[in-house]
Design an enzyme around this catalytic site. Structure first.
Site, PDB file in Angstrom:
ATOM      1  N   HIS A  64       0.797  -1.223   0.000  1.00  0.00           N
ATOM      2  CA  HIS A  64       0.000   0.000   0.000  1.00  0.00           C
ATOM      3  C   HIS A  64       0.833   1.278   0.000  1.00  0.00           C
ATOM      4  O   HIS A  64       0.281   2.356  -0.207  1.00  0.00           O
ATOM      5  CB  HIS A  64      -0.973   0.007   1.186  1.00  0.00           C
ATOM      6  N   HIS A  79       1.104   6.820  -0.663  1.00  0.00           N
ATOM      7  CA  HIS A  79       0.269   5.936   0.157  1.00  0.00           C
ATOM      8  C   HIS A  79      -1.031   5.677  -0.595  1.00  0.00           C
ATOM      9  O   HIS A  79      -1.879   6.558  -0.706  1.00  0.00           O
ATOM     10  CB  HIS A  79      -0.008   6.590   1.509  1.00  0.00           C
TER      11      HIS A  79
END
Length: 143
Positions: A64, A79
């Site tokens: 992620h 992110h």
């Protein structure tokens, strides 16, 4: 008087979509700027691109987050989504590996948007300069 020379680093949108203030991100780690100064994006596509020219320093085991280092040592954290860490990498396919050198706009991650929608994942994507304390960071939006 000593002249100080600063090198700049341009950071670009990693996705097509809307740019929002980091303060508007629904996660206090980002909205309170605990990880650094930045902005966030609400993307429309399945591909996330490098926000800067640089080297891939890290890709989280949960896929992620991707960390970049620019030539002037700016550290950029991409992110992908909020809560995506809880998916343990499902729905995310890295297109690069640690140590790769990329240019801004290079595809770095593929997102399974149907999987994310099914799991009710907010795909707001913060881009943060994690060592922003060392720089004069200016954010602006081009229309």
């Amino acid at each position: 008087m000593t002249e100080m020379k600063y090198e700049s680093c341009s950071i670009y949108a990693p996705v097509n979509g809307k740019c929002i203030s980091i303060n508007a991100v629904n996660d206090p780690m980002f909205s309170a700027k605990k990880l650094g100064e930045g902005v966030a994006f609400q993307g429309e596509d399945n591909i996330v691109c490098a926000p800067c020219d640089g080297k891939i320093l890290m890709i989280a085991a949960t896929k992620h987050t991707i960390g970049f280092e620019c030539e002037n040592n700016t550290e950029v954290l991409l992110h992908i989504g909020l809560g995506t860490v809880n998916l343990n990498g499902a729905g995310l396919k890295p297109l690069v590996k640690e140590g790769d050198t990329v240019k801004a706009g290079t595809p770095v991650m593929e997102i399974d948007r149907d999987y994310m929608k099914y799991n009710k994942v907010d795909l707001t994507t913060p881009v943060v300069i994690t060592n922003s304390y060392a720089y004069n960071v200016e954010t602006y939006h081009e229309k």
